[in-house]
Design an enzyme around this catalytic site. Sequence first.
Site, PDB file in Angstrom:
ATOM      1  N   LYS A  81       0.938  -1.160  -0.080  1.00 36.99           N
ATOM      2  CA  LYS A  81       0.001  -0.021   0.087  1.00 36.99           C
ATOM      3  C   LYS A  81       0.957   1.171  -0.139  1.00 36.99           C
ATOM      4  O   LYS A  81       2.120   1.064   0.235  1.00 36.99           O
ATOM      5  CB  LYS A  81      -0.901  -0.001   1.357  1.00 36.99           C
ATOM      6  N   TYR A 115     -12.303  -2.987  -2.149  1.00 35.05           N
ATOM      7  CA  TYR A 115     -12.676  -3.096  -0.729  1.00 35.05           C
ATOM      8  C   TYR A 115     -14.440  -2.991  -0.706  1.00 35.05           C
ATOM      9  O   TYR A 115     -14.744  -2.697   0.292  1.00 35.05           O
ATOM     10  CB  TYR A 115     -12.274  -2.000  -0.148  1.00 35.05           C
ATOM     11  N   PHE A 154     -14.569   3.698   8.257  1.00 35.08           N
ATOM     12  CA  PHE A 154     -13.277   4.177   7.665  1.00 35.08           C
ATOM     13  C   PHE A 154     -12.997   3.744   6.060  1.00 35.08           C
ATOM     14  O   PHE A 154     -12.278   4.141   5.553  1.00 35.08           O
ATOM     15  CB  PHE A 154     -12.328   3.054   8.337  1.00 35.08           C
ATOM     16  N   THR A 198      -4.406  -8.098  10.452  1.00 35.54           N
ATOM     17  CA  THR A 198      -4.867  -6.901  10.019  1.00 35.54           C
ATOM     18  C   THR A 198      -4.380  -5.883  11.071  1.00 35.54           C
ATOM     19  O   THR A 198      -4.084  -4.782  10.547  1.00 35.54           O
ATOM     20  CB  THR A 198      -6.477  -6.819   9.954  1.00 35.54           C
ATOM     21  N   ARG A 207       3.530  -7.101   9.071  1.00 38.54           N
ATOM     22  CA  ARG A 207       2.843  -6.063   9.825  1.00 38.54           C
ATOM     23  C   ARG A 207       3.596  -6.078  11.175  1.00 38.54           C
ATOM     24  O   ARG A 207       3.759  -4.593  11.666  1.00 38.54           O
ATOM     25  CB  ARG A 207       1.484  -6.332   9.827  1.00 38.54           C
ATOM     26  N   ASN A 263      -1.414  -0.323   7.590  1.00 39.37           N
ATOM     27  CA  ASN A 263      -0.811  -1.558   7.961  1.00 39.37           C
ATOM     28  C   ASN A 263      -0.079  -2.345   6.610  1.00 39.37           C
ATOM     29  O   ASN A 263       0.232  -3.127   6.509  1.00 39.37           O
ATOM     30  CB  ASN A 263      -1.808  -2.708   8.329  1.00 39.37           C
ATOM     31  N   HIS A 306      -1.408  -5.384   1.436  1.00 37.26           N
ATOM     32  CA  HIS A 306      -2.658  -6.379   1.408  1.00 37.26           C
ATOM     33  C   HIS A 306      -2.501  -7.629   0.823  1.00 37.26           C
ATOM     34  O   HIS A 306      -1.592  -7.665   0.109  1.00 37.26           O
ATOM     35  CB  HIS A 306      -3.731  -5.341   0.427  1.00 37.26           C
ATOM     36  N   GLU A 317      -9.516 -10.229  -7.163  1.00 34.95           N
ATOM     37  CA  GLU A 317      -8.528  -9.156  -7.011  1.00 34.95           C
ATOM     38  C   GLU A 317      -7.440  -9.331  -8.254  1.00 34.95           C
ATOM     39  O   GLU A 317      -7.176  -8.222  -8.804  1.00 34.95           O
ATOM     40  CB  GLU A 317      -7.881  -9.153  -5.745  1.00 34.95           C
TER      41      GLU A 317
HETATM   42  P1  ADP Z   1      -7.347  -7.340   5.561  1.00 35.62           P
HETATM   43  O1  ADP Z   1      -6.584  -6.176   4.820  1.00 35.62           O
HETATM   44  O2  ADP Z   1      -6.339  -8.206   6.452  1.00 35.62           O
HETATM   45  O3  ADP Z   1      -7.882  -8.321   4.733  1.00 35.62           O
HETATM   46  P2  ADP Z   1      -9.812  -6.365   6.149  1.00 35.62           P
HETATM   47  O4  ADP Z   1     -10.233  -6.892   4.851  1.00 35.62           O
HETATM   48  O5  ADP Z   1     -10.581  -6.573   7.556  1.00 35.62           O
HETATM   49  O6  ADP Z   1      -8.155  -6.640   6.617  1.00 35.62           O
HETATM   50  O7  ADP Z   1      -9.559  -4.688   6.114  1.00 35.62           O
HETATM   51  C1  ADP Z   1      -8.919  -4.181   5.017  1.00 35.62           C
HETATM   52  C2  ADP Z   1      -8.003  -2.754   5.250  1.00 35.62           C
HETATM   53  O8  ADP Z   1      -9.065  -2.005   5.594  1.00 35.62           O
HETATM   54  C3  ADP Z   1      -7.264  -3.237   6.364  1.00 35.62           C
HETATM   55  O9  ADP Z   1      -6.012  -3.749   5.985  1.00 35.62           O
HETATM   56  C4  ADP Z   1      -6.947  -1.899   6.788  1.00 35.62           C
HETATM   57  O10 ADP Z   1      -5.979  -1.038   5.923  1.00 35.62           O
HETATM   58  C5  ADP Z   1      -8.320  -1.329   6.733  1.00 35.62           C
HETATM   59  N1  ADP Z   1      -9.118  -1.347   8.072  1.00 35.62           N
HETATM   60  C6  ADP Z   1      -9.445  -2.207   8.510  1.00 35.62           C
HETATM   61  N2  ADP Z   1     -10.139  -2.139   9.738  1.00 35.62           N
HETATM   62  C7  ADP Z   1      -9.894  -0.617   9.932  1.00 35.62           C
HETATM   63  C8  ADP Z   1     -10.051   0.189  11.275  1.00 35.62           C
HETATM   64  N3  ADP Z   1     -10.821  -0.141  12.040  1.00 35.62           N
HETATM   65  N4  ADP Z   1      -9.808   1.446  10.910  1.00 35.62           N
HETATM   66  C9  ADP Z   1      -9.228   2.000   9.841  1.00 35.62           C
HETATM   67  N5  ADP Z   1      -8.683   1.301   8.682  1.00 35.62           N
HETATM   68  C10 ADP Z   1      -9.108  -0.222   8.792  1.00 35.62           C
END
Ligand code: ADP
Length: 171
Positions: free
Chosen positions: A29, A69, A77, A113, A124, A134, A137, A148
Amino acid sequence: LGTPLYNDSRTPAAGIKGTSQERTFIAVKPDGVQRALVGDIIKRFEARGYKLVGLKLTVPSKSLAEKHYADLRTKPFFNGLVDYMTNGKAPVVAMVWEGKDVIRQGRRMLGATNPLEAAPGTIRADYCTSIGRNIIHGSDSFESALTEITLWFNENELADWTPSNAEWVTA
Ligand code: ADP
């Protein structure tokens, strides 16, 4: 112009689930790019024996990020997340990696995450502390990988090739 990078026996764009041709979508990212972590992340996947089959630097459109997303669109968020991915303060490094169990292993290499819950030694945990920054992805299932990979890459941007060390990595 338009010369394919593959022949007719190529692996399908989304890979083949459960085989050494399984594929996943990994993206560094914008925060990971700003923090100069691209090399370390690629190094970890290469060192594990995974094969890089797609790689590009891109600032995704808002529409692409919203599709990527889509399952989070009701989250508070969501708009901030789409802005952070698309505002162009840094590009995203979009990649497709191939190999045995790469979808699940990729997620394990990334860590949880929320970086504060990620196991030490994961990407991470090693490099970040904030869930909103973080740095990376990774697809969480074969279905997500398929969606994707086809969202971020055209088929002619994926290279089917055989590493010369294949027999030492895969048996
Ligand atoms: P992952 O990326 O591990 O698959 P998710 O699909 O749940 O996790 O979320 C996608 C992305 O959304 C996360 O990697 C993070 O960048 C962002 N995200 C998730 N939860 C939050 C949060 N509570 N606040 C801000 N950003 C978030």
